[in-house]
Scaffold this motif. Structure first.
Motif, PDB file in Angstrom:
ATOM      1  N   ASP A 135     -53.689  59.385  54.295  1.00 30.82           N
ATOM      2  CA  ASP A 135     -52.400  58.740  54.088  1.00 30.82           C
ATOM      3  C   ASP A 135     -51.358  59.146  55.126  1.00 30.82           C
ATOM      4  OD1 ASP A 135     -52.722  59.016  50.485  1.00 30.82           O
ATOM      5  OD2 ASP A 135     -53.388  57.443  51.863  1.00 30.82           O
ATOM      6  N   ILE A 136     -51.659  60.163  55.910  1.00 32.00           N
ATOM      7  CA  ILE A 136     -50.718  60.628  56.920  1.00 32.00           C
ATOM      8  C   ILE A 136     -50.783  59.700  58.126  1.00 32.00           C
ATOM      9  CG2 ILE A 136     -50.065  62.580  58.379  1.00 32.00           C
ATOM     10  CD1 ILE A 136     -49.779  62.992  55.349  1.00 32.00           C
ATOM     11  N   PRO A 137     -49.630  59.238  58.617  1.00 34.45           N
ATOM     12  CA  PRO A 137     -49.663  58.337  59.768  1.00 34.45           C
ATOM     13  C   PRO A 137     -50.249  59.027  60.998  1.00 34.45           C
ATOM     14  CG  PRO A 137     -47.434  59.137  59.365  1.00 34.45           C
ATOM     15  CD  PRO A 137     -48.250  59.553  58.187  1.00 34.45           C
ATOM     16  N   THR A 138     -50.936  58.253  61.819  1.00 39.92           N
ATOM     17  CA  THR A 138     -51.479  58.795  63.056  1.00 39.92           C
ATOM     18  C   THR A 138     -50.356  58.940  64.065  1.00 39.92           C
ATOM     19  OG1 THR A 138     -53.614  57.738  62.663  1.00 39.92           O
ATOM     20  CG2 THR A 138     -53.130  58.424  64.920  1.00 39.92           C
ATOM     21  N   VAL A 139     -50.150  60.162  64.522  1.00 41.14           N
ATOM     22  CA  VAL A 139     -49.052  60.455  65.436  1.00 41.14           C
ATOM     23  C   VAL A 139     -49.618  60.943  66.763  1.00 41.14           C
ATOM     24  CG1 VAL A 139     -47.031  61.922  65.837  1.00 41.14           C
ATOM     25  CG2 VAL A 139     -47.480  61.005  63.554  1.00 41.14           C
TER      26      VAL A 139
END
Length: 207
Positions: A135-139
């Motif tokens: 769920d963590i955005p790809t940064v």
């Protein structure tokens, strides 16, 4: 293919550590699954140097845990060190269980650790994983962000737990803005991380 990151291995001897474990001879180290990219440290705490990173989804041999602690001794990718038990799972009775929640039932042995040298005071506020890692955005921060963090260092904050994607930085911890960038930064347990301002979740870890 996920692999252990050998370029992060450091000599534990430089930390002035003395390790002592007492594992019953009858105990065969159980296999544990690492639920997210997880630091393997030279000692049981965030103040110890990182020996390497066990990738999420990989397996590690669980050698034992310290009594009354969430730190366990593991062997991951051929490197022995200490990992935070909330991010280790194993199979038991046909279901997946978190090591930190079922240690006694699993029969995980107690191990000890003795260290010499200075210690670091750790705040009682825990870092907790929020939701699934997916769920963590790809940064993908540009190099200018790392340059800014390097040129504008902030005092490290030591928190109980481990620096992982999705962990929430407590509201009492000050985070620093980055000019013309959507994320903020803070140094947690000696690792610079990028934080999403609205949720205070860690979205990127500089290793």
């Amino acid at each position: 293919m996920k692999t252990f990151f050998p370029h992060l291995i450091r000599a534990a001897a430089t930390a002035g550590l003395v390790l002592a474990t007492a594992v019953p001879a009858a105990f065969a180290a159980m296999s544990a699954t690492v639920t997210t990219d997880l630091n393997v440290r030279a000692g049981p705490g965030p103040q110890y140097p990182v020996l390497g990173v066990a990738p999420g989804g990989s397996t590690a041999a669980l050698e034992g845990c310290i009594e009354g602690s969430l730190w366990c001794r593991v062997n991951a990718g051929g490197v022995s060190g200490w990992a935070y038990a909330k991010y280790l799972q194993t199979e038991s009775g046909g279901s997946t269980v978190v090591i930190s929640e079922r240690r006694q039932e699993l029969g995980v042995p107690v191990v000890s650790h003795e260290a010499t040298g200075a210690t670091v005071t750790v705040r009682p506020e825990p870092l907790e994983l929020v939701g699934r890692v997916e769920d963590i955005p790809t940064v993908a921060p540009p190099p200018t962000v790392r340059t800014y963090i390097t040129e504008n260092p902030s005092e490290p904050v030591y928190l109980e737990g481990e620096v992982v994607l999705g962990a929430t930085v407590p509201s009492s911890v000050a985070v620093q803005p980055i000019p013309e960038y959507e994320y903020e930064y803070v140094v947690v347990n000696n690792q610079p991380v990028l934080v999403e301002p609205s949720t205070r979740r860690i979205v990127y870890i500089y290793r």
